[in-house]
Design a protein around this motif. Structure first.
Motif, PDB file in Angstrom:
ATOM      1  N   GLU A 795      12.742   2.918 -13.540  1.00 23.70           N
ATOM      2  CA  GLU A 795      12.293   1.663 -14.204  1.00 23.70           C
ATOM      3  C   GLU A 795      12.901   0.570 -13.450  1.00 23.70           C
ATOM      4  OE1 GLU A 795      13.316   4.077 -16.043  1.00 23.70           O
ATOM      5  OE2 GLU A 795      11.221   4.599 -16.770  1.00 23.70           O
ATOM      6  N   ARG A 796      14.092   0.567 -13.258  1.00 27.17           N
ATOM      7  CA  ARG A 796      14.814  -0.688 -12.374  1.00 27.17           C
ATOM      8  C   ARG A 796      14.284  -0.731 -11.132  1.00 27.17           C
ATOM      9  NH1 ARG A 796      20.976  -0.669 -13.784  1.00 27.17           N
ATOM     10  NH2 ARG A 796      19.948  -0.609 -15.805  1.00 27.17           N
ATOM     11  N   MET A 797      14.202   0.408 -10.379  1.00 30.35           N
ATOM     12  CA  MET A 797      13.531   0.167  -9.077  1.00 30.35           C
ATOM     13  C   MET A 797      12.002  -0.245  -9.039  1.00 30.35           C
ATOM     14  SD  MET A 797      14.661   3.739  -6.644  1.00 30.35           S
ATOM     15  CE  MET A 797      14.113   5.014  -7.889  1.00 30.35           C
ATOM     16  N   LEU A 798      11.480   0.315 -10.118  1.00 33.68           N
ATOM     17  CA  LEU A 798       9.864  -0.360  -9.942  1.00 33.68           C
ATOM     18  C   LEU A 798       9.879  -1.791 -10.157  1.00 33.68           C
ATOM     19  CD1 LEU A 798       8.036   2.452 -11.942  1.00 33.68           C
ATOM     20  CD2 LEU A 798       7.732   1.662  -9.385  1.00 33.68           C
ATOM     21  N   LYS A 799      10.792  -2.287 -11.134  1.00 37.94           N
ATOM     22  CA  LYS A 799      10.826  -3.796 -11.290  1.00 37.94           C
ATOM     23  C   LYS A 799      11.230  -4.343 -10.223  1.00 37.94           C
ATOM     24  CE  LYS A 799      11.824  -4.424 -16.314  1.00 37.94           C
ATOM     25  NZ  LYS A 799      13.014  -4.707 -17.490  1.00 37.94           N
ATOM     26  N   ARG A 800      12.293  -4.063  -9.302  1.00 38.42           N
ATOM     27  CA  ARG A 800      12.865  -4.768  -8.141  1.00 38.42           C
ATOM     28  C   ARG A 800      11.624  -4.531  -7.031  1.00 38.42           C
ATOM     29  NH1 ARG A 800      18.252  -1.902  -7.039  1.00 38.42           N
ATOM     30  NH2 ARG A 800      18.012  -2.924  -4.733  1.00 38.42           N
ATOM     31  N   PHE A 801      10.846  -3.618  -7.059  1.00 41.34           N
ATOM     32  CA  PHE A 801       9.786  -3.512  -6.048  1.00 41.34           C
ATOM     33  C   PHE A 801       8.803  -4.282  -6.379  1.00 41.34           C
ATOM     34  CE2 PHE A 801       6.079  -0.842  -4.376  1.00 41.34           C
ATOM     35  CZ  PHE A 801       6.507  -0.746  -3.079  1.00 41.34           C
ATOM     36  N   PHE A 802       8.321  -4.575  -7.658  1.00 36.41           N
ATOM     37  CA  PHE A 802       7.571  -5.259  -8.221  1.00 36.41           C
ATOM     38  C   PHE A 802       7.505  -6.799  -7.762  1.00 36.41           C
ATOM     39  CE2 PHE A 802       5.086  -8.080 -11.563  1.00 36.41           C
ATOM     40  CZ  PHE A 802       3.898  -7.482 -11.238  1.00 36.41           C
ATOM     41  N   ARG A 803       8.883  -7.126  -7.878  1.00 34.80           N
ATOM     42  CA  ARG A 803       9.192  -8.629  -7.676  1.00 34.80           C
ATOM     43  C   ARG A 803       9.479  -8.930  -6.259  1.00 34.80           C
ATOM     44  NH1 ARG A 803      12.973  -8.844 -12.839  1.00 34.80           N
ATOM     45  NH2 ARG A 803      11.319  -8.761 -14.631  1.00 34.80           N
ATOM     46  N   SER A 804       9.439  -7.846  -5.379  1.00 34.04           N
ATOM     47  CA  SER A 804       9.875  -8.198  -4.154  1.00 34.04           C
ATOM     48  C   SER A 804       8.824  -8.353  -3.078  1.00 34.04           C
ATOM     49  CB  SER A 804      10.980  -7.148  -3.371  1.00 34.04           C
ATOM     50  OG  SER A 804      10.192  -5.865  -3.549  1.00 34.04           O
ATOM     51  N   GLN A 805       9.189  -8.569  -1.806  1.00 30.11           N
ATOM     52  CA  GLN A 805       7.987  -8.713  -0.623  1.00 30.11           C
ATOM     53  C   GLN A 805       8.707  -8.082   0.471  1.00 30.11           C
ATOM     54  OE1 GLN A 805       5.049 -10.076  -0.804  1.00 30.11           O
ATOM     55  NE2 GLN A 805       4.681  -9.615   1.501  1.00 30.11           N
ATOM     56  N   GLY A 806       7.980  -6.917   0.878  1.00 34.12           N
ATOM     57  CA  GLY A 806       8.600  -6.109   1.839  1.00 34.12           C
ATOM     58  C   GLY A 806       9.551  -4.913   1.693  1.00 34.12           C
ATOM     59  N   SER A 807       9.547  -4.716   0.483  1.00 33.17           N
ATOM     60  CA  SER A 807      10.117  -3.384   0.060  1.00 33.17           C
ATOM     61  C   SER A 807       9.643  -2.155   0.534  1.00 33.17           C
ATOM     62  CB  SER A 807      10.621  -3.392  -1.174  1.00 33.17           C
ATOM     63  OG  SER A 807      11.421  -4.563  -1.760  1.00 33.17           O
ATOM     64  N   ILE A 808      10.567  -0.896   0.626  1.00 33.57           N
ATOM     65  CA  ILE A 808      10.143   0.291   0.906  1.00 33.57           C
ATOM     66  C   ILE A 808      10.596   1.287  -0.096  1.00 33.57           C
ATOM     67  CG2 ILE A 808      10.064   2.234   2.251  1.00 33.57           C
ATOM     68  CD1 ILE A 808      10.269   0.499   4.652  1.00 33.57           C
ATOM     69  N   LEU A 809       9.720   1.643  -0.951  1.00 34.94           N
ATOM     70  CA  LEU A 809      10.324   2.475  -1.910  1.00 34.94           C
ATOM     71  C   LEU A 809       9.895   4.159  -1.907  1.00 34.94           C
ATOM     72  CD1 LEU A 809       9.701   1.792  -6.002  1.00 34.94           C
ATOM     73  CD2 LEU A 809       9.864   4.227  -4.986  1.00 34.94           C
ATOM     74  N   LEU A 810      10.937   5.144  -1.877  1.00 30.36           N
ATOM     75  CA  LEU A 810      10.784   6.297  -1.463  1.00 30.36           C
ATOM     76  C   LEU A 810      10.849   6.943  -2.800  1.00 30.36           C
ATOM     77  CD1 LEU A 810      13.302   6.689   1.396  1.00 30.36           C
ATOM     78  CD2 LEU A 810      11.025   5.881   1.299  1.00 30.36           C
ATOM     79  N   SER A 814       8.092  11.939 -10.335  1.00 34.66           N
ATOM     80  CA  SER A 814       7.447  11.045 -11.400  1.00 34.66           C
ATOM     81  C   SER A 814       6.633   9.930 -10.857  1.00 34.66           C
ATOM     82  CB  SER A 814       8.877  10.464 -12.307  1.00 34.66           C
ATOM     83  OG  SER A 814       9.391  10.045 -11.877  1.00 34.66           O
ATOM     84  N   PHE A 815       6.889   9.663  -9.445  1.00 34.84           N
ATOM     85  CA  PHE A 815       6.188   8.212  -9.040  1.00 34.84           C
ATOM     86  C   PHE A 815       4.873   8.579  -8.401  1.00 34.84           C
ATOM     87  CE2 PHE A 815      10.678   7.203  -8.786  1.00 34.84           C
ATOM     88  CZ  PHE A 815      10.685   5.846  -8.980  1.00 34.84           C
ATOM     89  N   TRP A 816       4.573   9.929  -8.545  1.00 39.04           N
ATOM     90  CA  TRP A 816       3.020  10.152  -8.148  1.00 39.04           C
ATOM     91  C   TRP A 816       2.139   9.541  -9.281  1.00 39.04           C
ATOM     92  CZ3 TRP A 816       0.865  12.681  -4.047  1.00 39.04           C
ATOM     93  CH2 TRP A 816       1.826  13.053  -2.896  1.00 39.04           C
ATOM     94  N   GLU A 817       2.699   9.212 -10.555  1.00 36.55           N
ATOM     95  CA  GLU A 817       1.604   8.881 -11.643  1.00 36.55           C
ATOM     96  C   GLU A 817       2.590   7.921 -12.668  1.00 36.55           C
ATOM     97  OE1 GLU A 817      -0.022  11.404 -14.443  1.00 36.55           O
ATOM     98  OE2 GLU A 817       1.219  13.029 -13.497  1.00 36.55           O
ATOM     99  N   GLY A 818       1.816   7.233 -13.134  1.00 32.41           N
ATOM    100  CA  GLY A 818       2.515   6.357 -14.236  1.00 32.41           C
ATOM    101  C   GLY A 818       3.192   5.024 -13.655  1.00 32.41           C
ATOM    102  N   VAL A 819       2.909   4.816 -12.361  1.00 29.33           N
ATOM    103  CA  VAL A 819       3.239   3.622 -11.651  1.00 29.33           C
ATOM    104  C   VAL A 819       2.205   2.760 -11.731  1.00 29.33           C
ATOM    105  CG1 VAL A 819       4.254   2.751  -9.556  1.00 29.33           C
ATOM    106  CG2 VAL A 819       4.974   4.628 -10.285  1.00 29.33           C
ATOM    107  N   ASP A 820       2.508   1.185 -12.339  1.00 30.79           N
ATOM    108  CA  ASP A 820       1.512   0.517 -12.452  1.00 30.79           C
ATOM    109  C   ASP A 820       1.879  -0.882 -11.616  1.00 30.79           C
ATOM    110  OD1 ASP A 820      -0.802  -1.092 -12.807  1.00 30.79           O
ATOM    111  OD2 ASP A 820      -0.366  -1.894 -14.841  1.00 30.79           O
ATOM    112  N   LEU A 821       1.251  -0.711 -10.228  1.00 28.03           N
ATOM    113  CA  LEU A 821       1.760  -1.946  -9.422  1.00 28.03           C
ATOM    114  C   LEU A 821       0.582  -2.858  -8.780  1.00 28.03           C
ATOM    115  CD1 LEU A 821       4.216   0.255  -7.722  1.00 28.03           C
ATOM    116  CD2 LEU A 821       4.811  -1.711  -8.910  1.00 28.03           C
ATOM    117  N   PRO A 822      -0.209  -3.673  -9.650  1.00 27.59           N
ATOM    118  CA  PRO A 822      -1.321  -4.119  -9.364  1.00 27.59           C
ATOM    119  C   PRO A 822      -1.252  -5.313  -8.205  1.00 27.59           C
ATOM    120  CG  PRO A 822      -0.563  -4.997 -11.271  1.00 27.59           C
ATOM    121  CD  PRO A 822       0.190  -3.987 -10.943  1.00 27.59           C
ATOM    122  N   LEU A 875      -3.366   8.478  -5.402  1.00 30.14           N
ATOM    123  CA  LEU A 875      -4.290   7.522  -5.143  1.00 30.14           C
ATOM    124  C   LEU A 875      -4.305   6.499  -6.172  1.00 30.14           C
ATOM    125  CD1 LEU A 875      -6.526   6.312  -3.196  1.00 30.14           C
ATOM    126  CD2 LEU A 875      -7.986   7.640  -4.401  1.00 30.14           C
ATOM    127  N   GLY A 876      -4.284   6.691  -7.506  1.00 23.47           N
ATOM    128  CA  GLY A 876      -4.228   6.009  -8.533  1.00 23.47           C
ATOM    129  C   GLY A 876      -3.211   4.901  -8.386  1.00 23.47           C
TER     130      GLY A 876
END
Length: 932
Positions: A795-810, A814-822, A875-876
């Protein structure tokens, strides 16, 4: 009395280690007096060294921008004087205070001796339901001013505003709660206790009446519960809006309405109204709006007499469903709807145990914070659901002590019975028209003798493709060697006053029928069993290392499949028999001790009764371990698979025995499919190659009514799906070469776009190799790197990723689904490998063997459909709305070089076309497409 001045400080540095030469590059301070910020001060500082690239990226402060700034030696006296006589406040004070103090000493000034307060700890206590306590996350959640994160002046002002908010919050609490916070805060960071003491003194000068929504019992202040759900009359409920115009009027401007969603609403309404004999599977692609699609008709059909149960994948999704989607529907409805949430009792706080724990001494500072956090939370929560606290680890000893496990004796004898959170949740369920639960609870409840759900007539299973997987997990058992060691330690000896046996020995002297004989026997048997366990694990480790094919999970653990044919030695069989005998002897003795103490309950104090409850919980856990041991090593059962897992660094302490059922479709068929008259299964990925056959086989169905609602997204326009033309075959590469290849393409993406990149892996080992290569590669020095298992919680990584520009998240698993990054949050997705399960994993291997016995081909029946669905789920993550666009880069040539790869490709959404691209063409296309 003079009002104190608070110096709220933030510093930016070249790194975290003063002794290795790290220096301050920026100092910010906001002075607070009389509940307001009275002065701000900030200054850039030349560190006399180059600022690392990652610090430049994080703060925006460059070596050039501070080249003309003064050195710390020049400004140290001014800063020291500024802070003199103040109370030092910081967010994570232990860093700022120590770093600044060391720098003052380096410049010949005295070390800091100021009182200090930490806003991280204060926020953890006073804002108990926040998901994160980083300054950025708190500021965003609370709506505070923070114009330039990681700039010292902005961070200091944001921290000052947070400090003022926390000061206001503490004075809204009941006096009895703050008095307990003062007592517990002596174990906190620096002078945080003085924060509570000062506010307590102020509150006592102006005592306010207890708010109407609170009550006090046994020294605890609690929120009053809403004891009744809306009183709805099903017979007077308006008719379901059958026409499109009716639905548009109902939705108004609150929600947009979509054609596939309308079709789903009508289908669900008709299905439950007609009471059809077949169950119904509806694949509603991402973007259809499936949740509202089933919630609206369910609202019109459900009643207290005939409720509809909705089950979703996780407790997190369960929470989102109620707080977001159900709330949206309820706001539209022209009638009141009663909705209740049902989870297992372990999700709820047990007030009896929490009150008892408050009287025990503090053994760890962290536990003091937990106690304080719960005390504040009790003034806010009406549910007592621990999930409200957004905990990342429920296995901490404190949470294990206070979570609900039921009662050893009559529940009504608990003085907190009328206020008990779990009992309240059960009462709400009985009054509800719609009951929202999760798959794990549903699967456990189906096989229980005394079920907690009402008799199921109508069920909606959301995220239904996970049902079989959760059924597998719900039958999974594990036996950890270190956990058994803890049990033996807790049982203890007579001369250990903190152990169960030691404390029971003291109680025995007051009983009319002393239990000393049982305690002696329990102590001796426990000792022998501990010795035997040690020998047994040594034996299994020896056998495991002798096996030619040991399995590596990719997380430095070795998984070893247990084949009964391998373990046929006489000594092993004798050891198993002896282990079972000793375990059953402990269970027999413990049950007798419990019964005898319950007979003489009157001689027990309240704390001793709680102790007996804890002992009973421990006994139940031990019974489960015994049952697992029997299944794994004594009873030959083809429906179960057993394997061991251990880490080479600490093989004995990490040794775990796992046991799983593999016939879950048969269990689901027997307990769910054949028993519940009306079921709607829904999800975004139920079909494989336009067929529901795989889904049917997974859950034991054989004649489903089906419907597929296509996505409203235009994949041909919105997505570029690329396979590098010069890609080397994965099978020809070593692990290191494979990781280097991934890094090469990530570098190509980074050089041609500034977008966030999500990289999906099937192996943690590969993920870690790529992460460490990226760290050493200067091409990525300006990008934030986030990696699962390394950079914090999901959850913490997804928050940081959502608010950042140019981040790379590996990410993996669990990251194959349930991730909402519009939108711009995610425009580039890299899939490193086709997502097949490893056939070497013990459970997968056993499942394939079981399928072969059912005359099914494991690859065609299980491996290929699962990989296909997982790629669709991946893909989703990329396209979340009609306005999104993005690039999907696949780094696995098997998608075109194999028959099964082409089968996976044909199952992708309509309009999604694979292009084989050279690296040169890819670079130009990236820039052009993302710019458009």
């Amino acid at each position: 009395m003079k009002t104190p001045t608070y110096a709220v400080v933030d510093i930016e540095t070249t790194g975290g280690n003063v002794s290795s030469g790290d220096r301050i590059i920026q100092f910010g301070c906001a002075l607070v007096e009389d509940h307001k910020v009275v002065q701000q001060f900030s200054i850039d500082i030349n560190p006399s060294r180059k600022i690392p690239k990652e610090i430049e990226y994080l703060t925006g402060i460059t070596t050039q921008s501070v080249a003309a700034a003064p050195y710390f030696e020049d400004v140290a006296p001014t800063l020291f004087q500024l802070l003199e006589g103040c109370i030092f406040v910081a967010h994570n004070i232990q860093f700022d205070y120590a770093f600044l103090s060391n720098e003052f000493e380096r410049c010949g000034l005295p070390a800091l001796t100021l009182k200090g307060m930490d806003t991280v700890e204060l926020a953890q206590i006073l804002l108990p339901t926040e998901a994160s306590f980083s300054l950025g996350d708190l500021v965003a959640s609370l709506g505070l001013t923070h114009e330039r994160p990681h700039q010292a002046d902005s961070d200091a002002l944001a921290t000052a505003e947070l400090f003022l908010l926390l000061s206001e919050k503490v004075e809204t609490l009941p006096l009895v709660t703050v008095e307990k916070l003062v007592e517990l805060s002596q174990h906190g960071i620096m002078q945080n206790q003085e924060f509570f003491l000062m506010h307590l003194a102020e509150m006592k000068r102006k005592v306010k009446p207890l708010p109407d929504h609170l009550f006090i019992k046994s020294g605890l202040a609690l929120q009053k519960k809403n004891s009744s759900l809306p009183q709805e009359d099903f017979h007077e409920r308006p008719s379901f809006p059958e026409t499109l115009e009716d639905k548009k009027r109902l939705f108004g401007s609150a929600l947009s309405i979509r054609e596939p969603q309308v079709q789903m609403m009508d289908e669900v309404y008709r299905y439950f109204s007609k009471k059809e004999t077949k169950h119904y599977a509806i694949e509603a692609a991402t973007g259809v709006g499936k949740t509202i699609g089933y919630l609206l008709p369910a609202a019109y059909l459900a009643s207290k007499e005939n409720p509809i149960v909705i089950s979703t994948y996780t407790t997190l999704l369960q929470k989102q469903l109620v707080t977001k989607d159900v709330a949206q529907v309820c706001a539209l409805l022209p009638f009141e709807l009663s909705v209740a949430v049902l989870k297992s009792k372990s999700h709820y706080l047990h007030l009896m145990k929490f009150e008892s724990l408050l009287n025990e001494p503090i053994e760890q500072k962290l536990e003091a914070v937990y106690r304080m956090r719960v005390l504040v939370w009790l003034t806010e929560t009406t549910t007592g659901d621990l999930d409200e606290l957004n905990l990342t680890n429920y296995e901490q000893a404190f949470w294990n002590k206070v979570k609900h496990r039921g009662w050893l004796d009559e529940a009504k004898e608990d003085k907190w019975y009328e206020d008990d959170f779990y009992i309240h949740a059960r009462k709400q369920v009985k009054k509800a028209s719609i009951i929202v639960t999760n798959h794990a609870f549903l699967c456990h409840d189906l096989i229980k003798e005394q079920q907690e759900l009402p008799p199921l007539q109508r069920l909606i299973v959301d995220e239904a493709h996970h049902l079989e997987e959760v059924a597998v997990q719900s039958t999974a058992e594990s036996l950890k060697y270190y956990r058994l060691q803890k049990i033996f330690k807790w049982l203890g000896k007579k001369d250990d006053e903190k152990s169960f046996i030691g404390q029971f020995e003291a109680i025995s002297s007051r009983m009319t029928e002393p239990i000393t004989h049982f305690l002696d026997h329990l102590e001796m048997t426990s000792y022998f069993l501990n010795e035997e366990w040690s020998f047994f694990i040594d034996h299994l480790l020896h056998e495991a290392r002798n096996q030619k094919e040991i399995r590596f999970s990719g997380q430095e653990s070795t998984d070893v499949f247990f084949d009964p044919e391998t373990f046929q030695s006489v000594s092993f069989k004798k050891s198993v028999k002896k282990m079972i005998s000793l375990m059953e002897e402990i269970i027999y003795l413990s049950r007798n001790i419990t019964k005898k103490m319950m007979k003489e309950k009157t001689v027990l104090s309240s704390s001793e009764q709680y102790l007996l409850n804890d002992f009973y919980d421990l006994l139940n856990e031990f019974q489960q371990q015994n049952n697992l041991f029997r299944i794994a090593f004594k009873q030959k059962n083809e429906q179960y698979v057993t394997w061991f897992s251990f880490k080479e660094k600490s093989p004995k302490n990490s040794f775990t025995i796992y046991c799983n059922r593999i016939d879950n479709p048969q269990i689901l068929k027997k307990e769910l499919v054949d028993k519940i008259p009306s079921i709607v299964y829904t999800g975004a990925t139920l079909q494989v190659n336009d067929s529901f056959l795989f889904f049917e086989q997974q859950i034991g169905e054989n004649n489903l009514k089906t419907l597929c609602l296509d996505s409203p997204y235009d994949y041909q326009k919105q997505v570029r799906f690329w396979l590098p033309k010069d890609l080397k075959p994965i099978r020809s590469l070593s692990k290191e070469q494979y990781a280097k290849m991934i890094v090469y393409y990530l570098e190509l993406l980074s050089q041609n776009s500034t977008e966030n990149v999500l990289v999906l892996f099937t192996s943690y080992d590969t993920l870690q190799r790529v992460y460490y290569q990226l760290q050493r590669n200067s091409a990525f020095s300006g990008r934030e790197l986030l990696a699962q298992g390394i950079s914090g919680s999901r959850e913490r990584m997804l928050k940081r990723f959502f608010r950042s520009q140019g981040s790379i998240l590996l990410g993996a698993a669990s990251f194959w689904e349930g991730v909402d990054l519009p939108g711009r949050a995610l425009q580039v997705l890299v899939v490193t490998r086709l997502p097949f399960d490893s056939p070497d994993r013990p459970f997968v291997k056993a499942k394939y063997q079981w399928l072969e016995k059912q005359h099914l081909h494991p690859f065609a029946a299980e491996a290929l459909p699962k990989a296909t669905l997982r790629l669709k789920q991946g893909l989703g993550r990329l396209i979340r709305s009609e306005k999104d666009n993005g690039i999907l880069l696949l780094l696995d040539d098997r998608i075109v070089s194999t028959t099964y790869g082409r089968s996976i490709l044909s199952a992708m959404p309509k309009g999604l076309h694979l292009e084989e691209m050279t690296a040169e063409n890819m670079q130009e296309e990236i820039r052009t497409f993302l710019r458009e």
